[in-house]
Design a protein around this motif. Structure first.
Motif, PDB file in Angstrom:
ATOM      1  N   GLY A  28     -13.353-155.649  -7.533  1.00 18.54           N
ATOM      2  CA  GLY A  28     -14.649-155.112  -6.929  1.00 18.54           C
ATOM      3  C   GLY A  28     -14.982-153.730  -7.504  1.00 18.54           C
ATOM      4  N   SER A  29     -15.101-152.814  -6.643  1.00 19.57           N
ATOM      5  CA  SER A  29     -15.618-151.466  -7.112  1.00 19.57           C
ATOM      6  C   SER A  29     -14.485-150.539  -7.127  1.00 19.57           C
ATOM      7  CB  SER A  29     -16.686-151.271  -6.222  1.00 19.57           C
ATOM      8  OG  SER A  29     -17.919-151.592  -6.247  1.00 19.57           O
ATOM      9  N   ARG A  30     -13.290-150.887  -7.461  1.00 21.33           N
ATOM     10  CA  ARG A  30     -12.118-150.140  -7.573  1.00 21.33           C
ATOM     11  C   ARG A  30     -11.327-150.435  -9.090  1.00 21.33           C
ATOM     12  NH1 ARG A  30     -10.776-147.662  -2.353  1.00 21.33           N
ATOM     13  NH2 ARG A  30     -12.271-148.717  -0.781  1.00 21.33           N
ATOM     14  N   VAL A  31     -10.697-149.452  -9.639  1.00 21.49           N
ATOM     15  CA  VAL A  31     -10.005-149.615 -10.856  1.00 21.49           C
ATOM     16  C   VAL A  31      -8.888-148.762 -10.463  1.00 21.49           C
ATOM     17  CG1 VAL A  31     -11.969-150.149 -12.231  1.00 21.49           C
ATOM     18  CG2 VAL A  31     -11.220-147.661 -12.069  1.00 21.49           C
ATOM     19  N   TRP A  32      -7.578-149.222 -11.311  1.00 22.85           N
ATOM     20  CA  TRP A  32      -6.319-148.300 -11.120  1.00 22.85           C
ATOM     21  C   TRP A  32      -6.106-147.931 -12.464  1.00 22.85           C
ATOM     22  CZ3 TRP A  32      -7.976-152.137  -8.071  1.00 22.85           C
ATOM     23  CH2 TRP A  32      -7.968-151.976  -6.599  1.00 22.85           C
ATOM     24  N   ASP A  33      -5.269-146.913 -12.675  1.00 23.12           N
ATOM     25  CA  ASP A  33      -4.935-146.349 -14.198  1.00 23.12           C
ATOM     26  C   ASP A  33      -3.290-146.736 -14.324  1.00 23.12           C
ATOM     27  OD1 ASP A  33      -3.346-144.529 -12.630  1.00 23.12           O
ATOM     28  OD2 ASP A  33      -4.614-142.757 -13.275  1.00 23.12           O
ATOM     29  N   GLN A  34      -2.877-146.170 -15.477  1.00 25.77           N
ATOM     30  CA  GLN A  34      -1.518-146.685 -15.934  1.00 25.77           C
ATOM     31  C   GLN A  34      -0.555-146.053 -14.812  1.00 25.77           C
ATOM     32  OE1 GLN A  34      -2.103-144.745 -19.646  1.00 25.77           O
ATOM     33  NE2 GLN A  34      -1.563-146.621 -20.765  1.00 25.77           N
ATOM     34  N   ALA A  35      -0.784-144.837 -13.896  1.00 27.41           N
ATOM     35  CA  ALA A  35       0.007-144.554 -13.131  1.00 27.41           C
ATOM     36  C   ALA A  35      -0.161-145.316 -11.622  1.00 27.41           C
ATOM     37  CB  ALA A  35      -0.046-143.194 -12.962  1.00 27.41           C
TER      38      ALA A  35
END
Length: 400
Positions: A28-35
């Motif tokens: 959707g309109s959210r992303v997550w980084d490696q952490a």
């Protein structure tokens, strides 16, 4: 072991300066980084992720086509390309479509077509290209020279001849340059990289009239402003000014690389077999995904939602501007919005971008003085409100 930002400096050509975070997943309109940190995406991959990340209908279209046919070359046509072309013709002024892989390629095709059509009809002298100062039309040598930003085109040797630049939203400036030798005028209905500046109705109408007077073709670069971003499928519809050629890309594929040039049969006939081409353009994978993306974008609820979401974001940004003495102007159309920083904060758009990322929201810069917002067309109200709260914290940092 995952790769890090430091690996970019070791392995990649240094033509970009990417942020420290490395996104690994989106929904959707959210992303997550490696952490595992979450970010609300107000940048949309620079107006590319028109339906957010991993939209289920786009994933399904990609998966289905991926199990059928990926690439067949332009020795043949294919069904997804024909279906997408038919859809674009049915929804726009266009009668013919050329597919490619990016906005730069779409503009390259548009400019080549405009010159060829003009030369074949009126003679070799009719080859001049007019473009606006501070415009952006891509990174090929031809398109970057046509774009009116010398910082991108200088330093590569002699530039293509026959290109001149006028002031945006200044009809007299264009009138001083256009003549019988002009093949085309290329313009963004909303200057994107140049600061998110919409054209005025009067200006675009005047440009159309001048092109008609001098038998010059009018090209609208809708790479960034198109595909539902203004609340219409293409921005020319909001202005009621119809071009002869239109370039589109970015949001067309919802994140899958694809570009297109749209035009009339009368103009298209000048690109006969062998005069222009592309290896990957119009491949089944890209056109299948784009066809699904356009089917979603053209739904009435999607387009009407753009206007409502735009009002919600602009109201939130105005509240931030009222609270912090940083913002000089909020401008744009639909979900392409620019926040012009006040003179005392000139050159600080990158600082806002970095502060926003630290607060968990992704925004863009459009030059050194403008913060740009180009979120998904279907971003939820909850995501808008949460993102704005994080944007406010970023602006607070700027004045701290």
């Amino acid at each position: 072991m995952p790769f890090s930002r430091a690996d970019y400096d070791q392995y990649m050509v240094p033509n970009y300066a990417p942020a420290a975070i490395v996104p690994v997943r989106g929904a959707g309109s959210r992303v997550w980084d490696q952490a595992g940190k979450e970010y609300i995406d107000f940048g949309g991959g620079i107006a590319v992720n028109s339906l957010g990340h991993c939209h289920p209908e786009l994933v399904a279209a990609l998966t289905e086509q991926g199990n059928k046919l990926w690439h067949i070359s332009n020795v043949f046509t294919n069904e997804p390309a024909l279906a997408l072309a038919k859809t674009l013709v049915e929804h726009t002024f266009a009668e013919r479509v050329f597919f490619c892989n990016s906005g730069a390629e779409a503009n390259e095709a548009a400019l080549k077509l405009a010159r060829r059509a003009s030369i074949e009809k009126y003679g070799e002298r009719k080859n001049k290209v007019l473009s606006a100062l501070n415009s952006f039309h891509g990174r090929t040598f031809f398109t970057v020279s046509v774009g009116g930003q010398p910082k991108y085109s200088d330093g590569f040797g002699p530039k293509p001849a026959g290109i001149e630049h006028f002031k945006y939203n200044d009809l007299a400036s264009l009138e001083a340059l256009i003549d019988d030798d002009t093949a085309c005028v290329i313009i963004e209905p909303i200057q994107g990289e140049g600061g998110v500046t919409p054209a005025t109705q009067e200006f675009l109408q005047g440009v159309r009239a001048l092109c008609d007077k001098f038998n010059a073709l009018l090209i609208f670069d809708e790479v960034q402003s198109g595909n539902g971003r203004t609340g219409s499928l293409y921005a020319y519809m909001d202005f009621g000014v119809v071009p002869d050629i239109l370039s589109t890309a970015k949001g067309l594929g919802g994140g899958f690389p694809i570009g297109a040039m749209l035009t009339t049969e009368k103009v298209a006939k000048h690109l006969v077999a062998g005069t222009h081409g592309t290896t990957y353009g119009g491949n089944p994978l890209a056109t299948a995904v784009a066809g699904t993306a356009i089917s979603i974008i053209t739904r009435p609820e999607t387009l009407s939602g753009v206007k409502a979401k735009s009002e919600r974001i602009r109201a939130g940004l105005q509240a931030i501007a009222d609270k912090y003495p940083v913002v000089a102007e909020i401008r744009g159309m639909g979900l392409l919005i620019g926040v012009q920083l006040k003179a005392e904060y000139a050159g600080r758009s990158r600082d806002v971008l970095n502060a926003a990322a630290e607060e968990g929201v992704l925004v863009l810069a459009a030059g050194p003085d403008v913060v740009r917002f180009a979120p998904s067309l279907v971003i939820s109200d909850d995501e808008i409100d949460a993102g704005l709260a994080r944007v406010e914290k970023a602006f607070a940092r700027l004045v701290a």
